[in-house]
Design a protein around this motif. Structure first.
Motif, mmCIF file in Angstrom:
data_model
loop_
_atom_site.group_PDB
_atom_site.id
_atom_site.type_symbol
_atom_site.label_atom_id
_atom_site.label_comp_id
_atom_site.label_asym_id
_atom_site.label_seq_id
_atom_site.Cartn_x
_atom_site.Cartn_y
_atom_site.Cartn_z
ATOM 1 N N ASP A 174 64.526 69.747 53.658
ATOM 2 C CA ASP A 174 64.057 68.616 52.853
ATOM 3 C C ASP A 174 62.531 68.466 52.804
ATOM 4 O O ASP A 174 61.968 68.145 51.760
ATOM 5 N N HIS A 175 61.850 68.716 53.923
ATOM 6 C CA HIS A 175 60.426 68.385 53.999
ATOM 7 C C HIS A 175 59.523 69.266 53.137
ATOM 8 O O HIS A 175 58.580 68.794 52.528
ATOM 9 N N VAL A 176 59.772 70.566 53.162
ATOM 10 C CA VAL A 176 58.813 71.480 52.520
ATOM 11 C C VAL A 176 59.317 71.993 51.170
ATOM 12 O O VAL A 176 58.648 72.778 50.515
ATOM 13 N N GLY A 202 64.857 65.450 64.890
ATOM 14 C CA GLY A 202 63.439 65.706 65.100
ATOM 15 C C GLY A 202 62.616 65.080 64.003
ATOM 16 O O GLY A 202 61.948 65.769 63.231
ATOM 17 N N ASP A 203 62.678 63.765 63.943
ATOM 18 C CA ASP A 203 61.981 63.036 62.887
ATOM 19 C C ASP A 203 61.937 61.570 63.281
ATOM 20 O O ASP A 203 62.958 60.999 63.658
ATOM 21 N N SER A 204 60.759 60.976 63.184
ATOM 22 C CA SER A 204 60.614 59.609 63.694
ATOM 23 C C SER A 204 61.418 58.580 62.899
ATOM 24 O O SER A 204 61.789 57.544 63.437
ATOM 25 N N HIS A 205 61.689 58.855 61.626
ATOM 26 C CA HIS A 205 62.425 57.873 60.827
ATOM 27 C C HIS A 205 63.931 57.926 61.041
ATOM 28 O O HIS A 205 64.703 57.349 60.263
ATOM 29 N N THR A 206 64.345 58.595 62.096
ATOM 30 C CA THR A 206 65.750 58.594 62.491
ATOM 31 C C THR A 206 66.222 57.168 62.770
ATOM 32 O O THR A 206 67.419 56.882 62.727
ATOM 33 N N GLY A 259 60.180 57.324 45.986
ATOM 34 C CA GLY A 259 60.998 58.267 46.734
ATOM 35 C C GLY A 259 60.877 58.016 48.220
ATOM 36 O O GLY A 259 60.490 56.927 48.634
ATOM 37 N N SER A 260 61.224 59.018 49.042
ATOM 38 C CA SER A 260 61.181 59.018 50.515
ATOM 39 C C SER A 260 62.420 58.399 51.132
ATOM 40 O O SER A 260 63.169 57.677 50.473
ATOM 41 N N CYS A 261 62.601 58.671 52.433
ATOM 42 C CA CYS A 261 63.776 58.162 53.131
ATOM 43 C C CYS A 261 63.769 56.646 53.232
ATOM 44 O O CYS A 261 64.769 56.042 53.598
ATOM 45 N N THR A 262 62.652 56.005 52.894
ATOM 46 C CA THR A 262 62.592 54.546 52.920
ATOM 47 C C THR A 262 63.208 53.954 51.662
ATOM 48 O O THR A 262 63.928 52.970 51.710
ATOM 49 N N GLY A 282 64.002 65.586 47.804
ATOM 50 C CA GLY A 282 63.253 66.105 48.943
ATOM 51 C C GLY A 282 62.269 65.045 49.416
ATOM 52 O O GLY A 282 62.190 63.958 48.844
ATOM 53 N N CYS A 283 61.509 65.367 50.449
ATOM 54 C CA CYS A 283 60.533 64.415 50.993
ATOM 55 C C CYS A 283 59.352 64.252 50.047
ATOM 56 O O CYS A 283 58.695 63.219 50.015
ATOM 57 N N SER A 284 59.054 65.319 49.306
ATOM 58 C CA SER A 284 58.050 65.258 48.246
ATOM 59 C C SER A 284 56.736 64.659 48.716
ATOM 60 O O SER A 284 56.193 65.028 49.755
ATOM 61 N N MET A 285 56.251 63.678 47.974
ATOM 62 C CA MET A 285 54.906 63.159 48.190
ATOM 63 C C MET A 285 54.819 62.147 49.332
ATOM 64 O O MET A 285 53.792 61.506 49.513
ATOM 65 N N CYS A 286 55.887 62.033 50.116
ATOM 66 C CA CYS A 286 55.809 61.183 51.306
ATOM 67 C C CYS A 286 54.924 61.845 52.344
ATOM 68 O O CYS A 286 54.286 61.173 53.143
ATOM 69 N N VAL A 287 54.892 63.165 52.335
ATOM 70 C CA VAL A 287 54.174 63.908 53.366
ATOM 71 C C VAL A 287 53.486 65.113 52.725
ATOM 72 O O VAL A 287 54.118 65.874 51.988
ATOM 73 N N GLY A 288 52.187 65.245 52.949
ATOM 74 C CA GLY A 288 51.424 66.286 52.267
ATOM 75 C C GLY A 288 51.669 67.677 52.808
ATOM 76 O O GLY A 288 50.762 68.299 53.354
ATOM 77 N N SER A 333 56.875 55.087 49.999
ATOM 78 C CA SER A 333 57.116 55.741 51.288
ATOM 79 C C SER A 333 56.747 54.809 52.438
ATOM 80 O O SER A 333 56.597 53.603 52.241
ATOM 81 N N ASN A 334 56.555 55.350 53.613
ATOM 82 C CA ASN A 334 56.446 54.511 54.803
ATOM 83 C C ASN A 334 55.124 54.606 55.548
ATOM 84 O O ASN A 334 54.886 53.856 56.476
ATOM 85 N N ARG A 335 54.292 55.569 55.216
ATOM 86 C CA ARG A 335 53.053 55.728 55.974
ATOM 87 C C ARG A 335 51.856 55.848 55.048
ATOM 88 O O ARG A 335 51.874 56.659 54.119
ATOM 89 N N GLY A 364 45.182 60.814 54.882
ATOM 90 C CA GLY A 364 45.624 62.170 54.577
ATOM 91 C C GLY A 364 47.126 62.378 54.545
ATOM 92 O O GLY A 364 47.592 63.488 54.330
ATOM 93 N N ARG A 365 47.904 61.319 54.742
ATOM 94 C CA ARG A 365 49.354 61.479 54.835
ATOM 95 C C ARG A 365 49.937 62.112 53.563
ATOM 96 O O ARG A 365 50.808 62.966 53.612
ATOM 97 N N GLN A 366 49.444 61.673 52.411
ATOM 98 C CA GLN A 366 49.987 62.211 51.156
ATOM 99 C C GLN A 366 49.145 63.350 50.605
ATOM 100 O O GLN A 366 49.329 63.770 49.463
HETATM 101 S S1 SF4 Z 1 59.263 59.915 56.323
HETATM 102 FE FE1 SF4 Z 1 58.880 61.162 54.546
HETATM 103 S S2 SF4 Z 1 58.679 63.205 55.397
HETATM 104 FE FE2 SF4 Z 1 59.696 62.003 56.965
HETATM 105 S S3 SF4 Z 1 61.898 62.271 56.567
HETATM 106 FE FE3 SF4 Z 1 61.225 60.447 55.442
HETATM 107 S S4 SF4 Z 1 60.794 61.227 53.401
HETATM 108 FE FE4 SF4 Z 1 60.790 62.983 54.756
#
Ligand code: SF4
Lengths: 470, 205
Positions: A62-64, A127-131, A345-348, A406-412, A428-430, A434-436
């Protein structure tokens, strides 16, 4: 004395308690993605170990991944190699896998619940903080590092310190256009990005009871931005209705059997929390962030605050730095801030409810001429449903790009990122520096607020745009 | 992993609060699949311009602090993403200990797995020893004695759960320890758990 939901989840997974207050917990479920696990598999294989229970895992890229041109290989060779590594690793260890070209592919925290992999009463690690997102189902879900991913796969267990508990009671009336995202940002602004550190946060009260599962997930998702590794919501009939019939959830009699247990999970009436606070959501306005920490959030009607308002030197310095990075001046109205990009977008905020809320705002309107706006559904199933409901067409007609999940522009770290200096209204959440993308400037907000910003080209009170009262 | 017993060095002070793991290790370098050699990416975007030329004045690039093995930081150090690369970059750069009022919890857990000691101390204490760090004070951290000395004066005792302290001192591989010492307990729990919640084991044979 009564026990909290957290206590029940903890107690029911203790393999062994140690004298120092830590315990070895059994891990029921582990979600994997391509970024968090290459080193974990290397560690497992270096010692010739195997994955203890492959069936307790679920992997998805999902991330890349790219959110356009899915028929082509991923353009970035490093991203392509990392995705391919996941394919090979899960094949070697017989771990259930949702490949990139599968309709079910999406962001781990969207597909876990969607597939019924996430269940009440379980422990779930990733392995992801937004678990923390998965806590919306009344399970103990927390982010871990790559070493811990390897430990969990090899042993099905993890040693943890028991944390304190905090209950956040949400009371009052949630007005139209006020989303769980606004409530989460208001909460984080109030207690600080570090305010819930060392606590598992349980959201409770009449407002939570009425929230959709999507909103509950948004709330739990953002817990980590308040410093809490764990967010929790007691499972109720809505939770159970959501799960009934999901592919990986128990079926038939087994579901009823599970239900009997799940109903015992909510915190007891006399349970004690280490901290308790109440937030009246009637007063919560649509929120946006202006700085480089999620705690830098304010109602849309506010102005950019001044560093000089702060007495403590390091905090003042931090705010100065944030405003310099964001290129904002104290006293500027937030509503005057012009944006270049909109990311929904994003998991949020990429579930069907989020897309409906955004589509309702853009319907019959058009994205401002200078704005690039993209919608990235959280999963292939969300994408499909949005197409069925006509939302995709609404977005396209309004000038949005309609992407693959996908995670797309949530994470650069994939093809979608901000250029240096670009300013983005993002669901997104952060909003970290430089996050995006290097030099990119992020304003966090709800889907409806991001949609409103897309239309006007600046941060906007969606209530005004929709002809309501601010 | 390498164990941690003592370290003695200068300390670099970053008083800023909530230094997140995106700042410590930018996301785009997560595409690398190694865990060694990540030191050059530590705080990359604060140390280098877009074209790769160094930015002036970042504390870890200033003499004598470029050799500091101790980092003193503001509250919430390591908040944000769970990326263990943040820890690998710190250790790769030569940092062995971070002192702050509080830490991102996942970061602190990751640190433990890699022999990076995190010490949480009250905000006033951190501010005081941060000021000492700026003056070039010598920090000595002794995990056997559980003390932190600044210029030979004991300024704090290190209060770490015993399990974590032993793991750090010995540099154990946690998976080895779990499988050797708790393998039976895990199996026993699993059997009981399967009886109590059979729906969680439907995929297993
Ligand atoms: S915070 Fe962003 S990069 Fe992390 S899992 Fe959620 S959508 Fe993906």
């Amino acid at each position: 004395m009564g026990r909290t939901l957290y206590d029940k989840l903890w107690d029911s997974h203790v393999i062994r308690s140690y004298d120092d207050g830590s315990a070895l917990l059994y891990v029921d479920r582990h979600l994997l993605h391509e970024v968090s696990t290459p080193q974990s598999f290397i560690a497992i294989e270096k010692k010739g170990r195997s994955v203890r229970r492959p069936d307790a895992n679920l992997a998805v890229p999902d991330h890349v991944v790219s959110t356009t041109n899915r028929h082509l290989p991923i353009a970035d060779p490093l991203a392509r190699a990392q995705t391919q590594r996941l394919v090979e690793n899960v094949a070697r260890h017989k771990i259930p896998f949702i490949p990139l070209d599968d309709q079910r592919q999406g962001i781990v925290h969207v597909i876990g619940p969607e597939q019924g992999f996430t269940l009440p009463g379980i422990t779930l690690a990733c392995g992801d903080s937004h678990t923390s997102t998965h806590g919306a189902f009344g399970c103990l879900a927390f982010g871990i590092g790559a070493s811990e991913c390897g430990i969990v796969m090899a042993t099905q267990a993890i040693r943890q310190q028991r944390t304190k508990t905090m209950r956040v009671n949400l009371v009052g009336l949630q007005s139209p256009f006020i989303n769980a995202k606004d409530i989460a940002l208001a909460f984080i602004a109030r207690i600080g990005a570090n305010g819930a550190a060392g606590h598992a946060v349980e959201y409770a009260g009449p407002v939570v009871a009425k929230m959709s599962m999507a909103e509950r997930m948004t709330l739990c998702n953002m817990s980590i931005e308040a410093g809490a590794r764990v967010g929790l919501i007691a499972p109720d009939d809505q939770t159970f209705d959501y799960l009934r019939g999901r592919p990986m959830a128990p079926k038939g009699e087994m579901f009823e059997h599970a239900l009997t247990y799940w109903r015992t999970l909510p915190s007891d009436a006399d349970a004690q929390f280490h901290r308790e606070l109440t937030l009246d959501v009637s007063d919560v306005e649509p929120h946006v962030t202006w700085g480089t920490s999620p705690e830098d959030a304010a109602p849309i009607g506010a102005r950019v605050p001044s560093p000089e308002d702060l007495t403590e030197a390091t905090r003042r310095e931090r705010r100065r730095r944030a405003l310099a990075y964001m290129d904002l001046k104290p006293g500027d109205p937030l509503e005057a801030i012009a944006i270049d990009v909109v990311f929904i977008g994003s998991c949020t905020n990429s579930r069907i409810e989020d897309l409906r809320a955004a589509a309702a705002v853009v319907a019959g309107r058009h994205v401002a001429a200078h704005v690039k706006a993209i919608v990235v559904p959280g999963s292939g199933l969300v994408r499909e449903q949005a197409e069925r409901e006509g939302l995709a067409q609404t977005f396209l007609d309004a000038g949005f790009e309609w992407r693959e999940p996908g995670c797309s522009m949530c994470v650069g770290m994939n093809g979608d990122r901000l250029e240096p200096g670009q300013r983005c209204a993002s669901t997104s959440n952060r909003n970290f520096e430089g996050r995006q993308g290097v030099g990119g400037r992020t304003h966090l907000m709800s889907p409806a607020m991001a949609a409103a910003a897309a239309v006007t080209g600046r941060l906007t009170d969606v209530r005004k745009l929709m002809g309501g009262k601010p | 992993m390498t164990g941690f017993t003592t370290t003695e060095s200068l300390a670099a002070y970053m008083p800023e609060q909530n230094i997140d793991t995106d700042a410590i290790y930018p996301a785009r370098y997560l595409l690398l699949m190694e865990r060694e050699g990540l030191g050059p990416y530590l705080f990359h975007d604060r140390r280098f311009h877009g074209d790769g030329t160094p930015k002036e004045g970042f504390i870890l690039d200033l003499e004598p602090f470029s050799k500091a093995q101790v980092l003193v930081a503001g509250a919430g150090f390591g908040c944000g993403s769970s990326r263990e690369q943040a820890v690998w970059a710190l250790t790769g750069f030569g940092v062995r200990c971070v002192i702050a009022p509080s830490f991102g919890e996942i970061f602190a857990g990751n640190a433990l797995k890699n022999g990076l000691l995190t010490i949480a101390l009250p905000e006033e204490v951190v501010a005081r020893i941060g000021a000492a760090a700026q003056r070039g004070a010598r920090f000595r951290i002794d995990l056997e004695e559980c003390i932190l000395c600044v210029d030979n004066e004991i300024v704090a005792t290190i209060d770490l759960p015993e399990g974590q302290r032993m793991a750090l001192l010995n540099g154990w591989d946690e998976t080895d320890v779990l499988l050797q010492e708790e393998g039976d307990a895990i199996s026993g729990f699993e059997t009981r758990h399967r009886m109590a919640q059979p729906w969680l084991f439907q995929g297993s044979t």
